[in-house]
Design a protein around this motif. Structure first.
Motif, PDB file in Angstrom:
ATOM      1  N   TRP A 135      29.317  63.745  40.382  1.00  0.00           N
ATOM      2  CA  TRP A 135      29.271  64.482  41.638  1.00  0.00           C
ATOM      3  C   TRP A 135      30.363  65.546  41.688  1.00  0.00           C
ATOM      4  CZ3 TRP A 135      28.813  60.119  45.858  1.00  0.00           C
ATOM      5  CH2 TRP A 135      27.592  59.454  45.698  1.00  0.00           C
ATOM      6  N   SER A 136      30.118  66.558  42.485  1.00  0.00           N
ATOM      7  CA  SER A 136      31.107  67.607  42.708  1.00  0.00           C
ATOM      8  C   SER A 136      32.265  67.059  43.545  1.00  0.00           C
ATOM      9  CB  SER A 136      30.437  68.772  43.442  1.00  0.00           C
ATOM     10  OG  SER A 136      31.395  69.656  43.937  1.00  0.00           O
ATOM     11  N   TRP A 137      33.446  67.677  43.353  1.00  0.00           N
ATOM     12  CA  TRP A 137      34.600  67.262  44.145  1.00  0.00           C
ATOM     13  C   TRP A 137      34.375  67.551  45.632  1.00  0.00           C
ATOM     14  CZ3 TRP A 137      38.388  64.075  43.203  1.00  0.00           C
ATOM     15  CH2 TRP A 137      38.740  63.808  41.881  1.00  0.00           C
TER      16      TRP A 137
END
Length: 82
Positions: A24-26
């Motif tokens: 997942w993206s930050w």
């Protein structure tokens, strides 16, 4: 508080690169912290926090009054029967 807990769990999972959270993206991982800040700002601005604190105080006060009345009534009944 739930948003902070969720944010900490997601942060830990992202840091440890465990499961699908590692991909997942930050931005997604840190979004619960931003939502918590928004929630607190709204709750303070609308008086929600103060209202809940006052309700808790009122409830505690009412319970204390009830206990006192029951104790006084019990003492009255004991002294009257003698």
């Amino acid at each position: 508080m739930y948003l902070l807990g969720l944010g900490l769990v997601l942060l830990l999972l992202k840091y440890m690169e465990w499961g699908p959270v590692a991909l997942w993206s930050w931005w997604i991982v840190l979004s619960p912290f931003a939502l918590a800040v928004i929630w607190w700002a709204w709750a303070d601005a609308t008086g929600y926090t103060k209202r809940k604190a006052m309700e808790a105080d009122d409830k505690r006060r009412e319970e204390r009054r009830t206990r006192t009345k029951e104790a006084l009534d019990a003492n009255y009944q004991k002294t009257r029967r003698r």
